[in-house]
Design an enzyme around this catalytic site. Structure first.
Site, PDB file in Angstrom:
ATOM      1  CE  LYS A  22     -64.339   0.635 -14.986  1.00 32.55           C
ATOM      2  NZ  LYS A  22     -65.158  -0.217 -14.120  1.00 32.55           N
ATOM      3  CG  ASN A  23     -67.784   2.457 -13.730  1.00 27.97           C
ATOM      4  OD1 ASN A  23     -67.335   1.432 -14.242  1.00 27.97           O
ATOM      5  ND2 ASN A  23     -67.411   2.879 -12.531  1.00 27.97           N
ATOM      6  CB  CYS A 116     -65.956  -7.728  -5.326  1.00 28.97           C
ATOM      7  SG  CYS A 116     -65.230  -6.217  -5.952  1.00 28.97           S
ATOM      8  NE  ARG A 121     -68.821  -3.910  -6.014  1.00 33.58           N
ATOM      9  CZ  ARG A 121     -68.294  -3.470  -7.158  1.00 33.58           C
ATOM     10  NH1 ARG A 121     -67.132  -3.934  -7.556  1.00 33.58           N
ATOM     11  NH2 ARG A 121     -68.933  -2.594  -7.907  1.00 33.58           N
ATOM     12  CG  ASP A 307     -65.319   4.230  -8.215  1.00 42.11           C
ATOM     13  OD1 ASP A 307     -65.186   3.349  -7.359  1.00 42.11           O
ATOM     14  OD2 ASP A 307     -66.201   4.188  -9.094  1.00 42.11           O
ATOM     15  NE  ARG A 399     -61.578  -5.450 -14.502  1.00 40.54           N
ATOM     16  CZ  ARG A 399     -62.254  -6.463 -13.993  1.00 40.54           C
ATOM     17  NH1 ARG A 399     -61.656  -7.305 -13.201  1.00 40.54           N
ATOM     18  NH2 ARG A 399     -63.522  -6.621 -14.277  1.00 40.54           N
TER      19      ARG A 399
HETATM   20  N1  EPU Z   1     -75.290  -2.595  -2.192  1.00 36.93           N
HETATM   21  C1  EPU Z   1     -76.057  -3.445  -1.445  1.00 36.93           C
HETATM   22  N2  EPU Z   1     -76.988  -4.213  -2.091  1.00 36.93           N
HETATM   23  C2  EPU Z   1     -77.172  -4.142  -3.437  1.00 36.93           C
HETATM   24  C3  EPU Z   1     -76.362  -3.268  -4.194  1.00 36.93           C
HETATM   25  C4  EPU Z   1     -75.426  -2.494  -3.535  1.00 36.93           C
HETATM   26  O1  EPU Z   1     -75.941  -3.546  -0.215  1.00 36.93           O
HETATM   27  O2  EPU Z   1     -78.043  -4.850  -3.969  1.00 36.93           O
HETATM   28  C5  EPU Z   1     -74.279  -1.764  -1.507  1.00 36.93           C
HETATM   29  C6  EPU Z   1     -72.853  -2.068  -1.975  1.00 36.93           C
HETATM   30  O3  EPU Z   1     -72.312  -3.171  -1.279  1.00 36.93           O
HETATM   31  C7  EPU Z   1     -72.152  -0.761  -1.677  1.00 36.93           C
HETATM   32  C8  EPU Z   1     -73.232   0.277  -1.993  1.00 36.93           C
HETATM   33  O4  EPU Z   1     -74.480  -0.438  -1.890  1.00 36.93           O
HETATM   34  O5  EPU Z   1     -71.834  -0.689  -0.309  1.00 36.93           O
HETATM   35  C9  EPU Z   1     -73.132   0.945  -3.335  1.00 36.93           C
HETATM   36  O6  EPU Z   1     -72.930  -0.036  -4.349  1.00 36.93           O
HETATM   37  P1  EPU Z   1     -73.449   0.162  -5.833  1.00 36.93           P
HETATM   38  O7  EPU Z   1     -74.485  -0.870  -6.116  1.00 36.93           O
HETATM   39  O8  EPU Z   1     -73.823   1.591  -6.075  1.00 36.93           O
HETATM   40  O9  EPU Z   1     -72.157  -0.206  -6.675  1.00 36.93           O
HETATM   41  P2  EPU Z   1     -72.162  -0.827  -8.135  1.00 36.93           P
HETATM   42  O10 EPU Z   1     -73.312  -0.269  -8.874  1.00 36.93           O
HETATM   43  O11 EPU Z   1     -72.024  -2.282  -8.050  1.00 36.93           O
HETATM   44  C10 EPU Z   1     -70.778   1.068  -9.293  1.00 36.93           C
HETATM   45  C11 EPU Z   1     -69.453   1.170  -9.971  1.00 36.93           C
HETATM   46  C12 EPU Z   1     -68.325   1.051  -8.949  1.00 36.93           C
HETATM   47  C13 EPU Z   1     -68.509   2.161  -7.905  1.00 36.93           C
HETATM   48  C14 EPU Z   1     -69.897   2.064  -7.277  1.00 36.93           C
HETATM   49  C15 EPU Z   1     -70.202   3.163  -6.293  1.00 36.93           C
HETATM   50  C16 EPU Z   1     -69.859   0.245 -12.167  1.00 36.93           C
HETATM   51  C17 EPU Z   1     -69.579  -0.803 -13.167  1.00 36.93           C
HETATM   52  N3  EPU Z   1     -69.317   0.110 -10.978  1.00 36.93           N
HETATM   53  O12 EPU Z   1     -70.816  -0.243  -8.699  1.00 36.93           O
HETATM   54  O13 EPU Z   1     -67.123   1.278  -9.663  1.00 36.93           O
HETATM   55  O14 EPU Z   1     -67.527   2.056  -6.908  1.00 36.93           O
HETATM   56  O15 EPU Z   1     -70.905   2.091  -8.314  1.00 36.93           O
HETATM   57  O16 EPU Z   1     -70.125   4.403  -6.921  1.00 36.93           O
HETATM   58  O17 EPU Z   1     -70.538   1.209 -12.469  1.00 36.93           O
HETATM   59  C18 EPU Z   1     -64.834   1.087 -10.135  1.00 36.93           C
HETATM   60  O18 EPU Z   1     -65.058   1.638 -11.235  1.00 36.93           O
HETATM   61  O19 EPU Z   1     -63.660   0.925  -9.701  1.00 36.93           O
HETATM   62  C19 EPU Z   1     -65.962   0.640  -9.319  1.00 36.93           C
HETATM   63  C20 EPU Z   1     -65.838  -0.253  -8.334  1.00 36.93           C
END
Ligand code: EPU
Length: 430
Positions: A22-23, A116, A121, A307, A399
């Site tokens: 998915k991701n 969230c 996030r 995850d 999901r």
């Molecule tokens: N963060 C910031 N600022 C930003 C972006 C992120 O402070 O601008 C922080 C976040 O709050 C978090 C950390 O950085 O503490 C990492 O977040 P990241 O941006 O890597 O998460 P994401 O890209 O929004 C994806 C996955 C998540 C998974 C995370 C971490 C997708 C669609 N989602 O989210 O998946 O937990 O990477 O590996 O790819 C799930 O599938 O259940 C899920 C939540």
């Protein structure tokens, strides 16, 4: 509403196949906006999040068609730049439309996704990256309005308090591939899903170096072409199935997966004494019922994935001894804990640590799923419990896990999707 009723105590046995990730599929779908030519995306899981993304691409003007149960054809001849709130709010991953919109039409108007359940996030690092590329950014009426008319390659640093950002890296990459000049992304995320996106962009003609490392160098090109691209297998689904085999003391081969995408999980399971046999594309778990507790700390890849933290906590709660699970990515991602406690797990939270005193048998109960991975942890706990578990709000599970109950039933689990009206009254109102 649908509820999963799990009769625990069955030992899982047999072979199970992992679906597409998915991701990885979500940003890859978004990347199809970078070309007016058709893209065929294969090995796509059949999930509600994928259908949301398809709906958003359709609203943006792309022609989105399903070729068969696993393949989609997306042709974005002409696209708009505005992704509306009523769609974006359903799925946080829609933020990764910003990068391709900026790359293709030099403008993006995407609603801010809102709260969230797994914790704050923010997208500040994404926006800082776009600003470095020369974009002007304004937040107005709940939308992030980005003007990319002056975009040019630049050095972009994506490190944050909790490491790099997966979708932030995807966003900057997708903007940079069609931006004139060289963009150097430092502290880039190197999760397998980011690598998969890089490979897809390369298949479209993008020039990217350093794929799989924390330093990506992108040389902008004038246009990209269509592609025919298969998505990688879902490492989190694979990990969840491996943990399901472990928690039921089963003998299960998880197939069509990439063990090299799960180094930290497999290392921890070996440390805990779980017998594993690996090939390039499968993991066989042959439990001897003698696990030892292990401590786990979540980190960005190749560290232990956040995850899989909830599911690992479920396994540790039935493993005799003390283990400490530390969450470093989303420090308050412990919504599964009160529900596991309802099933008899001995877990206490101290800051971003879960202290698990494992070993007792879990007992089934009606429990509430709060997010995707918390739901998966409850399924695992239900498989190990000595009476019926009723998991409510299973739409969270739907999901991210394709046909999860069918896959587990084929391995011998006793799981049925029923209605919340079937939960016995004495369990809800004793
Ligand atoms: N963060 C910031 N600022 C930003 C972006 C992120 O402070 O601008 C922080 C976040 O709050 C978090 C950390 O950085 O503490 C990492 O977040 P990241 O941006 O890597 O998460 P994401 O890209 O929004 C994806 C996955 C998540 C998974 C995370 C971490 C997708 C669609 N989602 O989210 O998946 O937990 O990477 O590996 O790819 C799930 O599938 O259940 C899920 C939540």
């Amino acid at each position: 509403m649908d509820v999963l009723r799990i009769r625990g105590g069955k030992r899982l046995q047999g072979e199970v196949t992992v679906s597409g990730a998915k991701n990885a599929a979500l940003p890859i779908f978004a990347a199809t906006l970078l070309t007016e030519e058709p893209c065929i995306i294969r090995n796509v899981p059949d999930l509600s999040d994928i259908r949301f993304m398809a709906e958003i691409l359709d609203k943006l003007g792309a022609t989105v068609e399903r070729e068969d149960s696993r393949s989609w054809r997306i042709e974005a001849k002409k696209i708009a730049s505005r992704a509306p709130y009523e769609l974006v709010r359903k799925m946080r991953a829609s933020v990764c439309l910003m990068g391709p919109l900026l790359g293709r039409v030099r403008a993006s108007s995407v609603s801010l996704p809102g709260g969230c359940v797994i914790g704050p996030r923010p997208i500040d690092i994404h926006l800082k990256g776009f600003a470095k590329l020369g974009c002007s950014i304004e937040i107005a009426k709940g939308y992030v309005e980005i003007d990319g008319r002056n975009m040019r390659g630049a050095d972009v640093f994506l490190g944050g308090r909790h490491g790099s950002t997966v979708l932030g890296t995807a966003n900057i990459l997708m903007a940079a591939v069609l931006t004139p000049g060289r963009t150097r992304i430092e502290s880039a995320a190197c999760e397998p899903e980011v690598v998969d996106l890089c490979h897809m962009l390369q298949a479209m003609g993008a020039k990217i170096e350093g794929v799989g490392s924390h330093a990506l160098v992108v040389e902008g090109v004038e246009r990209l072409h269509g592609c025919d691209y298969p998505v990688i297998p879902d490492r989190i689904e694979a990990g969840t199935l491996i943990l399901a085999a472990a928690i039921t003391e089963g003998d299960v081969t998880v197939k069509d997966m990439r063990p090299d995408h799960l180094p930290a999980l497999l290392d921890k399971l070996e440390e805990s004494g779980l017998p594993l046999t690996l090939t390039d594309e499968s993991v066989r778990v042959r439990s001897n019922g003698q696990l030892k507790p292990v401590d786990v700390i979540t980190h960005p890849h190749p560290g232990f994935p956040t995850d899989l933290q909830a599911q690992m906590s479920a396994l540790m709660s039935v493993t005799p001894g003390l283990s400490i699970i530390t969450e470093k990515i989303y420090p308050s991602r412990f919504m599964h804990v009160p529900e596991l406690q309802r099933m008899g797990a001995d877990i206490s939270i101290e800051g971003s640590n879960a202290i698990v005193k494992g070993g007792g048998r879990l007992s089934g109960a009606p429990v509430m799923a709060s997010d995707l991975r918390a739901s998966a942890a409850l399924v695992l706990a239900g498989l190990a419990a000595n009476s019926d578990t009723w998991i409510q709000r299973v739409y969270h599970l739907d999901r991210g896990y394709e046909k999860i109950e069918d896959k587990l039933v084929a391995l011998g689990a006793d799981i049925e999707r029923v209605s919340d009206r079937d939960i016995p009254n004495d369990l809800i109102d004793p």
